[in-house]
Design a protein around this motif. Structure first.
Motif, PDB file in Angstrom:
ATOM      1  N   THR A 118      26.460  18.094  42.750  1.00 14.86           N
ATOM      2  CA  THR A 118      27.598  18.333  41.874  1.00 14.86           C
ATOM      3  C   THR A 118      27.089  18.413  40.439  1.00 14.86           C
ATOM      4  O   THR A 118      26.142  17.733  40.066  1.00 14.86           O
ATOM      5  N   VAL A 119      27.727  19.290  39.648  1.00 12.42           N
ATOM      6  CA  VAL A 119      27.342  19.473  38.250  1.00 12.42           C
ATOM      7  C   VAL A 119      28.614  19.372  37.416  1.00 12.42           C
ATOM      8  O   VAL A 119      29.658  19.915  37.784  1.00 12.42           O
ATOM      9  N   ARG A 120      28.503  18.689  36.304  1.00 10.15           N
ATOM     10  CA  ARG A 120      29.706  18.481  35.502  1.00 10.15           C
ATOM     11  C   ARG A 120      30.114  19.720  34.720  1.00 10.15           C
ATOM     12  O   ARG A 120      29.276  20.526  34.344  1.00 10.15           O
ATOM     13  N   PRO A 121      31.419  19.844  34.456  1.00  3.97           N
ATOM     14  CA  PRO A 121      31.882  20.953  33.629  1.00  3.97           C
ATOM     15  C   PRO A 121      31.150  20.958  32.288  1.00  3.97           C
ATOM     16  O   PRO A 121      30.855  19.893  31.747  1.00  3.97           O
ATOM     17  N   ARG A 122      30.857  22.144  31.791  1.00  2.38           N
ATOM     18  CA  ARG A 122      30.299  22.364  30.455  1.00  2.38           C
ATOM     19  C   ARG A 122      28.825  22.034  30.334  1.00  2.38           C
ATOM     20  O   ARG A 122      28.264  22.135  29.242  1.00  2.38           O
ATOM     21  N   VAL A 123      28.164  21.610  31.426  1.00  2.75           N
ATOM     22  CA  VAL A 123      26.723  21.368  31.359  1.00  2.75           C
ATOM     23  C   VAL A 123      26.000  22.715  31.384  1.00  2.75           C
ATOM     24  O   VAL A 123      25.039  22.940  30.661  1.00  2.75           O
ATOM     25  N   LEU A 124      26.495  23.632  32.214  1.00  5.29           N
ATOM     26  CA  LEU A 124      25.888  24.953  32.334  1.00  5.29           C
ATOM     27  C   LEU A 124      26.712  25.942  31.527  1.00  5.29           C
ATOM     28  O   LEU A 124      27.907  25.732  31.315  1.00  5.29           O
ATOM     29  N   SER A 125      26.067  27.032  31.110  1.00 11.33           N
ATOM     30  CA  SER A 125      26.827  27.987  30.320  1.00 11.33           C
ATOM     31  C   SER A 125      27.588  28.949  31.240  1.00 11.33           C
ATOM     32  O   SER A 125      27.204  29.168  32.383  1.00 11.33           O
ATOM     33  N   LEU A 126      28.672  29.503  30.703  1.00 10.52           N
ATOM     34  CA  LEU A 126      29.489  30.442  31.473  1.00 10.52           C
ATOM     35  C   LEU A 126      28.761  31.774  31.592  1.00 10.52           C
ATOM     36  O   LEU A 126      28.282  32.301  30.596  1.00 10.52           O
ATOM     37  N   PRO A 127      28.678  32.354  32.794  1.00 12.31           N
ATOM     38  CA  PRO A 127      28.066  33.686  32.898  1.00 12.31           C
ATOM     39  C   PRO A 127      29.053  34.742  32.363  1.00 12.31           C
ATOM     40  O   PRO A 127      30.250  34.480  32.260  1.00 12.31           O
ATOM     41  N   THR A 128      28.539  35.895  32.055  1.00 13.79           N
ATOM     42  CA  THR A 128      29.404  36.987  31.588  1.00 13.79           C
ATOM     43  C   THR A 128      30.264  37.482  32.749  1.00 13.79           C
ATOM     44  O   THR A 128      29.779  37.626  33.867  1.00 13.79           O
ATOM     45  N   ARG A 129      31.537  37.720  32.483  1.00 14.53           N
ATOM     46  CA  ARG A 129      32.448  38.203  33.525  1.00 14.53           C
ATOM     47  C   ARG A 129      32.337  39.716  33.586  1.00 14.53           C
ATOM     48  O   ARG A 129      32.552  40.406  32.587  1.00 14.53           O
ATOM     49  N   ASP A 130      31.971  40.237  34.748  1.00 14.22           N
ATOM     50  CA  ASP A 130      31.771  41.665  34.914  1.00 14.22           C
ATOM     51  C   ASP A 130      32.757  42.161  35.977  1.00 14.22           C
ATOM     52  O   ASP A 130      32.536  41.979  37.176  1.00 14.22           O
ATOM     53  N   THR A 131      33.834  42.819  35.504  1.00 11.21           N
ATOM     54  CA  THR A 131      34.909  43.203  36.429  1.00 11.21           C
ATOM     55  C   THR A 131      34.536  44.401  37.294  1.00 11.21           C
ATOM     56  O   THR A 131      35.315  44.814  38.155  1.00 11.21           O
ATOM     57  N   SER A 132      33.332  44.957  37.086  1.00 10.28           N
ATOM     58  CA  SER A 132      32.926  46.070  37.942  1.00 10.28           C
ATOM     59  C   SER A 132      32.212  45.553  39.203  1.00 10.28           C
ATOM     60  O   SER A 132      31.970  46.308  40.139  1.00 10.28           O
ATOM     61  N   ARG A 133      31.875  44.277  39.200  1.00 12.54           N
ATOM     62  CA  ARG A 133      31.171  43.723  40.376  1.00 12.54           C
ATOM     63  C   ARG A 133      32.131  43.600  41.569  1.00 12.54           C
ATOM     64  O   ARG A 133      33.281  43.258  41.424  1.00 12.54           O
ATOM     65  N   ARG A 134      31.606  43.906  42.743  1.00  7.78           N
ATOM     66  CA  ARG A 134      32.386  43.792  43.980  1.00  7.78           C
ATOM     67  C   ARG A 134      31.604  42.943  44.981  1.00  7.78           C
ATOM     68  O   ARG A 134      30.412  42.741  44.843  1.00  7.78           O
ATOM     69  N   GLY A 135      32.297  42.487  46.004  1.00  7.16           N
ATOM     70  CA  GLY A 135      31.626  41.732  47.057  1.00  7.16           C
ATOM     71  C   GLY A 135      32.434  41.804  48.331  1.00  7.16           C
ATOM     72  O   GLY A 135      33.490  42.415  48.370  1.00  7.16           O
ATOM     73  N   ARG A 136      31.925  41.148  49.368  1.00  7.69           N
ATOM     74  CA  ARG A 136      32.671  41.185  50.632  1.00  7.69           C
ATOM     75  C   ARG A 136      33.362  39.846  50.892  1.00  7.69           C
ATOM     76  O   ARG A 136      32.831  38.783  50.593  1.00  7.69           O
ATOM     77  N   VAL A 137      34.547  39.974  51.458  1.00  3.92           N
ATOM     78  CA  VAL A 137      35.321  38.779  51.786  1.00  3.92           C
ATOM     79  C   VAL A 137      35.114  38.456  53.262  1.00  3.92           C
ATOM     80  O   VAL A 137      35.223  39.332  54.121  1.00  3.92           O
ATOM     81  N   ASP A 166      27.951  37.447  45.822  1.00  6.20           N
ATOM     82  CA  ASP A 166      27.796  38.621  46.671  1.00  6.20           C
ATOM     83  C   ASP A 166      28.894  38.672  47.721  1.00  6.20           C
ATOM     84  O   ASP A 166      29.302  39.732  48.160  1.00  6.20           O
ATOM     85  N   LEU A 167      29.301  37.497  48.169  1.00  9.55           N
ATOM     86  CA  LEU A 167      30.357  37.427  49.183  1.00  9.55           C
ATOM     87  C   LEU A 167      31.193  36.181  48.921  1.00  9.55           C
ATOM     88  O   LEU A 167      30.809  35.320  48.118  1.00  9.55           O
ATOM     89  N   CYS A 168      32.337  36.128  49.599  1.00  9.54           N
ATOM     90  CA  CYS A 168      33.208  34.980  49.414  1.00  9.54           C
ATOM     91  C   CYS A 168      33.855  34.617  50.748  1.00  9.54           C
ATOM     92  O   CYS A 168      34.441  35.475  51.408  1.00  9.54           O
ATOM     93  N   PHE A 169      33.699  33.370  51.137  1.00 10.15           N
ATOM     94  CA  PHE A 169      34.390  32.880  52.335  1.00 10.15           C
ATOM     95  C   PHE A 169      35.777  32.425  51.923  1.00 10.15           C
ATOM     96  O   PHE A 169      35.926  31.681  50.952  1.00 10.15           O
ATOM     97  N   THR A 170      36.796  32.884  52.649  1.00 12.27           N
ATOM     98  CA  THR A 170      38.150  32.424  52.338  1.00 12.27           C
ATOM     99  C   THR A 170      38.750  31.758  53.569  1.00 12.27           C
ATOM    100  O   THR A 170      38.691  32.297  54.670  1.00 12.27           O
ATOM    101  N   ALA A 171      39.284  30.566  53.359  1.00 11.31           N
ATOM    102  CA  ALA A 171      40.015  29.867  54.413  1.00 11.31           C
ATOM    103  C   ALA A 171      41.429  29.671  53.891  1.00 11.31           C
ATOM    104  O   ALA A 171      41.620  29.011  52.870  1.00 11.31           O
ATOM    105  N   ILE A 172      42.398  30.292  54.556  1.00  9.49           N
ATOM    106  CA  ILE A 172      43.773  30.283  54.049  1.00  9.49           C
ATOM    107  C   ILE A 172      44.688  29.588  55.052  1.00  9.49           C
ATOM    108  O   ILE A 172      44.705  29.942  56.242  1.00  9.49           O
TER     109      ILE A 172
END
Lengths: 363, 281
Positions: A185-204, A86-92
């Motif tokens: 922490t969860v290892r790579p490939r244990v969980l399945s990849l969610p579908t990528r939906d390029t219409s989704r937006r969020g706040r930075v 829904d949102l993303c914290f960015t530290a640059i």
């Protein structure tokens, strides 16, 4: 596979009531790991799972991006939204251009203290484990490593993290009492990849990290990319042929390599085989090795101990070859052949060659 | 140079069996070993000792029997060994473990400052890889995990240069001592113990510290009480409802069995046909 059988040590003896100072901790966070300009797929897998946890709790899902420049951070944040955030914290900050423990741990710790999530998830990679251990210690909170399943306990809204224990013979569910955030922490490939939906937006939500290069003790001299990308190819291989102690001798692994060549597959192995030095450690599959999710997994001379099973049961189709009809591998394989793998493997290699030759003729 | 190596005695998990009926761990007869990853760390420390001259101290936390692990380390050439043992440490998770170990390390530093703390990549019983990072944070030392090679130590500038395994490559990093290093498996071969060291290890008067001796006043920080995480349940994985379809043929010939299997599989899972991309010999 994660159905409880025998509860052994009830956590009920210790209080679940949350200290009032933690009541403001809300939301599920996923740390977005990126290397050489690419987000690690484990971060997307975590966003997929984090979405479910956040929905169950009725809170927001946030990505956390620490990066050296704003353009990359913005692109990573968009990817986080496409995968469910829904949102993303960015530290640059230029100091964050490459991963180093001190500046990354300091920045993530400051973010947690300022914005107070109840759950913080990271990939169980060399970066995620390095960072999570430091951040959890500074925050004095609980961290559960290498989980194979995450859930919310409906009674007390706490994170119930399941992981193998006793060298992978049993599973245990771990909860963090009265501390926030709850980290896992969860290892790579244990969980399945969610579908990528390029219409989704969020706040930075951009934050200013308090960093200066001259305060950072560890310096990166250079990054040497791998010549062979074995790690990536095993974790993301479509077909894996793996061998265990049932192959008897290191020489017999040649039979696996032959089949792997015929199929265009990667070769994997169990821990005892790696410990015996038959194959290199980067081919180990299981709790103390890699987790894989191929379309086809051929297990030759593998008994199917939990230690190994947790690393490969996400495969679509599993063929098990073992002379012991009671081997646990037959409890979860798709197809089983009760026979000596040394006889079956060459027959299978020949059959695949024939199959491909027939296909070529048909074309 | 003073190098500290943290080791742990673990059950040889390759030999752990689960009771088929009760689903409980059968601990009897499972031998205790030094965590194999810690021996890689110890060897790396001993190589620095060979090269630059150093005192190597080994530290473990565990029950009194963990003494055996320390004597093993001494037989390989460690100089000193300290056993941290107290019932109050029981039930510690990684946060409580790093607290107790860090307290003991500070106590050791009173005698001689430590330049490098070594630990294995992870243990084979807990598999968490968290105690190393926890120690670095608590001791305010630089942290270098998954070290695949030590390029060198510069005693003049007090710096160490290492190669660190990262995703898709290796980072070459330089940092100032003191630092905590966790090392990757397979980067060295453990030396053989010399007869002289084996005798010395057997006779060595082990230093045994309880909670108070390690300078720990707050019992709320150690053991079960100091652990934010608790195990809420332990259970055996349950079998899938669907067991494997066992492929058999009347002839019992490998060729026939494989042909039957492939025919069945390609019919039921046609998507697998496209996954096959043979490599050229």
């Amino acid at each position: 596979m994660t159905q409880p059988a025998t509860p052994s040590r009830p956590a009920g003896r210790r209080k679940f009531e949350l200290d009032p100072r933690f009541e403001s901790y809300k939301g599920v966070w996923v740390f977005l790991e990126h290397n050489e300009g690419v987000v690690h797929p484990v971060s997307f897998e975590l966003l997929g799972e984090g979405r479910k946890l956040a929905d169950q709790l009725g809170v927001e899902l946030a990505g956390v991006v620490l990066a050296g420049d704003g353009t990359a951070a913005r692109a990573f944040a968009d990817e986080a939204f496409f995968h469910g955030a829904d949102l993303c914290f960015t530290a640059i900050h230029p100091v964050l251009a490459h991963y180093r423990n001190q500046p990354h741990a300091r920045t993530l710790t400051a973010l947690v203290n300022a914005h107070q999530p109840e759950i913080l998830l990271l990939g169980a990679t060399t970066m995620g484990r390095d960072l999570a251990g430091s951040v959890a210690t500074t925050l004095q909170t609980g961290l559960t490593a290498d989980c194979t399943g995450l859930a919310i306990d409906p009674e007390n809204r706490s994170l119930a993290a399941t992981r193998p224990t006793f060298g992978g013979s049993l599973l245990c569910t771990i909860v963090t009492l009265n501390y926030r955030p709850q980290m896992a922490t969860v290892r790579p490939r244990v969980l399945s990849l969610p579908t990528r939906d390029t219409s989704r937006r969020g706040r930075v939500v951009a934050v200013e990290p308090d960093l200066a290069e001259d305060e950072i003790v560890t310096k990166l001299l250079e990054f040497i990319p791998d010549a062979r990308r074995d790690e990536a190819s095993l974790a993301f291989a479509d077909i894996i042929v793996a061998g265990g102690r049932g192959l008897k001798r290191a020489d017999n692994f040649r039979l696996l390599w032959d089949l792997a060549d015929a199929l265009g597959a990667e070769v994997g192995a169990t821990r005892p085989v790696v410990q015996a030095g038959w194959v290199t450690a980067d081919r180990q599959i299981g709790q103390s090795g890699k987790t894989v999710r191929p379309k086809l997994y051929i297990a030759a001379g593998i008994s199917g101990a939990v230690q190994h099973r947790v690393g490969m049961e996400g495969a679509d189709v599993i063929i098990a070859i073992n002379p012991d009809p009671d081997a646990p591998i037959f409890d979860f394989a798709t197809y089983g052949i009760v026979a000596n793998a040394m006889q079956i493997l060459p027959a299978m290699t020949a059959a695949i060659h024939q199959h491909m030759a027939a296909l070529k003729k048909a074309v | 140079m003073h190098i500290l190596v943290c080791i742990k005695q673990v059950p040889d998990s390759a030999q752990i069996r689960v009771h088929p009926v009760t689903n409980t761990i059968m601990r009897q007869g499972v031998p205790a070993i030094v965590n194999p990853y810690d021996l890689v760390a110890l060897e790396e420390a001993l190589r620095l000792k060979d090269q630059y001259g150093a005192r190597v101290t080994v530290l473990t936390m565990g029950p009194p029997q963990a003494e055996a692990a320390l004597r093993k380390a001494l037989s390989f050439g460690a100089d000193e060994a300290i056993l941290l043992t107290d019932r109050a440490f029981a039930g510690a998770d990684t946060l409580a473990t790093s607290y107790a170990l860090a307290s003991a390390i500070r106590k050791i530093q009173e005698d001689m400052p430590i330049d490098l703390v070594f630990a294995g990549k992870q243990t084979i019983d807990g598999d968490t890889a968290q105690v190393g990072p926890g120690l670095a944070t608590r001791l305010e030392m630089q942290l270098l995990t998954y070290v695949s090679r030590i390029d060198g130590v510069d005693p003049d500038t007090n710096e160490i240069t290492v190669q660190r395994r990262a995703e898709g490559g290796v980072q070459r990093l330089r940092t100032r001592l003191p630092a905590v290093l966790t090392v990757l498996e397979g980067i060295n071969d453990m030396r053989f113990a010399t007869m002289a060291d084996m005798f010395r290890a057997a006779r060595y008067p082990l230093v045994v510290w309880d909670r108070e001796a390690a300078g720990i006043d707050d019992v709320g920080k150690i053991g079960l009480k100091g652990s934010p995480t608790v195990v809420s349940r332990v259970f055996a994985p349950t079998a899938r409802a669907q067991k494997a379809e066992i492929i058999t043929t009347q002839s019992e010939q490998p060729d026939d069995i494989v042909a039957t299997l492939l025919a069945k599989m390609f019919t039921k899972h046609p998507q697998l046909r496209a996954a096959i991309r043979p490599r050229l010999a």
